[in-house]
Motif scaffolding. Sequence first.
Motif, short mmCIF file in Angstrom:
data_model
loop_
_atom_site.label_atom_id
_atom_site.label_comp_id
_atom_site.label_asym_id
_atom_site.label_seq_id
_atom_site.Cartn_x
_atom_site.Cartn_y
_atom_site.Cartn_z
N LEU A 685 24.91 44.44 44.04
CA LEU A 685 24.29 44.53 45.36
C LEU A 685 22.78 44.63 45.14
N TYR A 686 21.99 43.85 45.87
CA TYR A 686 20.56 43.79 45.58
C TYR A 686 19.77 43.50 46.85
N SER A 687 18.47 43.73 46.78
CA SER A 687 17.57 43.40 47.89
C SER A 687 16.86 42.08 47.61
N ASP A 688 16.34 41.46 48.67
CA ASP A 688 15.72 40.14 48.51
C ASP A 688 14.42 40.19 47.72
N GLY A 689 13.91 41.40 47.45
CA GLY A 689 12.72 41.47 46.59
C GLY A 689 12.97 40.95 45.20
N LEU A 690 14.23 40.93 44.75
CA LEU A 690 14.57 40.36 43.44
C LEU A 690 14.59 38.84 43.50
N SER A 691 15.41 38.28 44.39
CA SER A 691 15.58 36.82 44.42
C SER A 691 14.32 36.12 44.90
N GLU A 692 13.43 36.81 45.65
CA GLU A 692 12.22 36.19 46.17
C GLU A 692 11.00 36.49 45.32
N SER A 693 11.19 37.04 44.12
CA SER A 693 10.08 37.24 43.20
C SER A 693 9.50 35.90 42.79
N SER A 694 8.18 35.84 42.61
CA SER A 694 7.51 34.59 42.29
C SER A 694 6.72 34.72 41.00
N ASP A 695 6.59 33.59 40.31
CA ASP A 695 5.76 33.56 39.10
C ASP A 695 4.32 33.28 39.50
N LEU A 701 12.01 32.85 42.17
CA LEU A 701 13.19 32.99 41.30
C LEU A 701 14.43 32.47 41.98
N ASP A 702 14.61 32.74 43.24
CA ASP A 702 15.72 32.37 44.13
C ASP A 702 17.07 32.85 43.59
N LEU A 703 18.13 32.56 44.34
CA LEU A 703 19.46 33.10 44.04
C LEU A 703 20.01 32.54 42.74
N SER A 704 19.81 31.27 42.49
CA SER A 704 20.36 30.68 41.27
C SER A 704 19.71 31.28 40.04
N GLY A 705 18.39 31.53 40.10
CA GLY A 705 17.73 32.16 38.97
C GLY A 705 18.20 33.58 38.74
N LEU A 706 18.44 34.32 39.83
CA LEU A 706 18.96 35.68 39.70
C LEU A 706 20.36 35.68 39.09
N PHE A 726 18.37 45.31 32.47
CA PHE A 726 18.10 43.96 31.94
C PHE A 726 17.63 43.04 33.07
N VAL A 727 18.32 43.10 34.24
CA VAL A 727 17.98 42.19 35.35
C VAL A 727 16.57 42.49 35.87
N LEU A 728 16.23 43.77 36.06
CA LEU A 728 14.89 44.08 36.58
C LEU A 728 13.81 43.74 35.57
N ASP A 729 14.09 43.94 34.27
CA ASP A 729 13.10 43.59 33.25
C ASP A 729 12.90 42.09 33.20
N ALA A 730 13.98 41.31 33.27
CA ALA A 730 13.86 39.85 33.23
C ALA A 730 13.12 39.34 34.47
N THR A 731 13.36 39.97 35.63
CA THR A 731 12.65 39.57 36.84
C THR A 731 11.15 39.85 36.71
N PRO A 740 5.08 43.58 42.32
CA PRO A 740 6.06 42.96 43.24
C PRO A 740 5.52 42.90 44.66
N ALA A 741 5.78 41.77 45.31
CA ALA A 741 5.36 41.62 46.70
C ALA A 741 6.29 42.36 47.64
N ASP A 742 7.50 42.65 47.19
CA ASP A 742 8.48 43.37 48.00
C ASP A 742 9.26 44.29 47.08
N ASP A 743 9.90 45.31 47.68
CA ASP A 743 10.68 46.24 46.88
C ASP A 743 11.84 45.51 46.19
N ARG A 744 12.11 45.93 44.95
CA ARG A 744 13.23 45.35 44.20
C ARG A 744 14.26 46.45 43.93
N THR A 745 15.47 46.24 44.38
CA THR A 745 16.54 47.22 44.20
C THR A 745 17.81 46.50 43.77
#
Length: 887
Positions: A685-695, A701-706, A726-731, A740-745
């Motif tokens: 379960l995650y917030s969109d701050g992960l999938s919407e992270s940008s380089d 990153l989007d859903l497929s990258g996550l 691991f997931v937060l470090d890779a993001t 981060p532009a938005d919170d990542r959870t």
Amino acid sequence: MTLPTGFLALRERFLSRLPERLDRMRAHLSDFEGGDPAALAELRREAHSLVGAAGLHDMTELASGAARVEALTNLNATAATLAESIVQIAAAIERQQSGNAPDAETDHTQADIALLFQGRDEMASQAALLAGAGYRVSQYDSIEAFVAAVEAGERPDLLLLGLQFQGDDYAGVQYLSHLRARLSFPLPVLILSASRSIDLGMAAYRAGAARVLAKPISAETLLHCVTDTLAARRIPARSLLAIGRPDGGLARFIASLDESWLAVTFCTEAADIPARLATTAFDAVILDAAANAPERMRALVSLLNDHPESAPLPILVFTATADTQRRAEAWAAGSAAIVDASLAPAEFGPMLQALCRRAARGRRNAGAAARQQYEHARQRQALDHHAIISLADASGTVFETSPRHGPLTGFARTELIGSHLTLHRDGFAPPEFSAETLAQVHDGLVWQGEYPLPCRHEEARWVQSSLVPFLDPQGRPYQYMVIRSDITDRKHGEQALDTARSRETALAAQIQATLLLPALPGVVAGVPIASRSCASAGVAGDFHALIELGPDTFDLMIGDVMGKGVPAALVGAAVKMELSQCLLELHARSAGAAVPEPSAILDALHRRLTSRLIELECFVTLTYARFDCRQQTLTSLGCGHPEILVFVDGGVHEVPNQHPPLGTIANEVYTQTTTPWPKGSVVLLYSDGLSESSDPEGRMLDLSGLQEIAACALSQHHHPAQIAAFVLDATDRFAAGQPPADDRTLIAVRHATDSEHFGDLPNTLDSIPALQAFILEASPPTLSEADRDRMALAGVEAFSNIVKHARSNSNTIGIVFRHAEGQAELSLHYDGEPFELPPPGTLPEPEELRESGYGLPLIHALSDAFSSRHALGTNITRLVFHFPAGG
């Protein structure tokens, strides 16, 4: 020059109609491309009209572009060339509409002016300009209408005439010739022409034009030309001081003039001249050379030139003869003109008027220069009171600085003058003032910045600085000015405010971490859980909640509040509080007979929150999920939140999200979805701050990258804490360390298999009995009691070693026990600094009777493999045990 208010209003209307004009030009071009030859003439007329109107409004770039289109239509240019020029006109219109209008002012000049033009828009602009300046204006769009008005009694003082009518550039010249033959009164005519033809201009002058003005012409220039032309018609009264004998040749010459506009005052004595100048405002002075010897004439001219009342006046010298010597002496004395007795009276009047007008312009210019100098001095005085101003020459050497500079910094003014602007001591530039920035300043750009200005006896003073280069005609800097304002108090206030905000944010984050968003327990109902969060603004707007419903069932909720920081965290806390209230009420209504379904819980939460969220103009996305270990099911529903990800047997599927966020729709019916949750699966379960992270390049990153990152984490780790880390470090690595532009959870939940057991124990020695019980209970029943005791003893020693020696950041130690045929593995997980295990050594002899030093040798002796590693902030101690087959 400031412009009339009415003209400015018309200017705004002209600007608003420019897109319509552009559309018409494009339409004519399109018709021309379609084969309509008449469209080219329409385009020419449209461009010609735009030249005059744009020039009148000081839109030089737009007028030049329209003139280019008009010239291209005369040359029968291709449609592609015309289209390119129209694109340039469109760009000029866009830039012009983003600019500023001139200032407004009303002047009052009584005169009647007639306008005769083909273009109504241009004529309306000119009429507004002239009417705003105080002129009475009449407008005519044909020669017949103008002649009829004149025959009806109209007598304009000036006519502004366009040259082009119905596409004929010479029509205006023909109209002018016709008017000269018909009119019974003198009428000066100003021709406005967009043509660059010299022959056409000469034809207009031959036809009787007073002036031919080339369009585009600015409003200021047009008003000056109108004023000058009208002034040439009227002969203003003049006052002349004549220095000579009342019965001399000068007196006889003046008597022959018979000019009613000229008032002459005679003065025979030089001593009387200052008194006459002080009591009467003269327009000019004339000396009789015959009545004054050369030395006396030079003395009189010098007196007049040096006297404050007569210095700006033209000085004429009258000679009764054509004596070359006397004329040369008059010129040498500084006279403005030589008047001899042979000059015709009809020529003297225009000459005197021209000299007086020139002198008046000189006085106006001198007055303007004096006023400008005064204003400049006052501006400099105001700046010196408000800021520190320093001047440097082309080499950057300071040659002038404000008196306030020394008292502010403690440096003597002599120390500051002569230093170079790149020296920090001067305050011209901070240490980071790079060579590149200096190069930009040398190119004429203004540099602005804030930096500490060093002082001699106290800490540095903060200043806001602007470094302005002065450029010569070749574009090279010849002088620099730096203007600094003391902003130390403001800086101290900002620093205090930043410190207070940081303290408040840190306190809010601590409160959130301990009370509002505490870490989830490592194991619930035998299921390992881990959460990781990274706030974008110190305090997270994401939140989660855990509700334990029984030995085999628990609920998880994850949410995301619109916005960031403390306001979002407060809303998240309110949602969790309302959730608790909803659960209590639902439980009370059912009298504890049944656990409310997730859909009923969300429906109750919706009823309590949505109206208030709408009032706050805020919304909340969330996912609510129920994990049933006995039934191996996942029952969930979502409200605008990212879909739940379920990883099973190397694949992944998404649990759909059915509903909009809370706070968006007042009436909503909630339904839930039940999904299989087999053993060995992992739920994220995650917030969109992960999938919407940008380089750094802006790629998301989007859903497929996550999903790809999560799959990689599952291939390397079994414990949810390691997966989440691991997931937060890779993001973060994908975002190249950008904040981060938005919170990542992220919350990771693993459904343990029958060969996996997870535990979570307090990080104290008091947990040893519970650890022993955990290992004995998790061990396969086929193992011998000796093997179970061996694993328990090794595990206790490893656990004790961590509690006593490791620098742990967590209050608990996670335990994972996994077994397979002939092998078992015990892992201990805890967050903290890397913990390097010392060499195992050997067990001491029994007779030594030592109290310590048995741990590591004992662990190595009891286990078949023993290792420790640090990854992503977590230490993992791993013990492996081998058993005989079937044992």
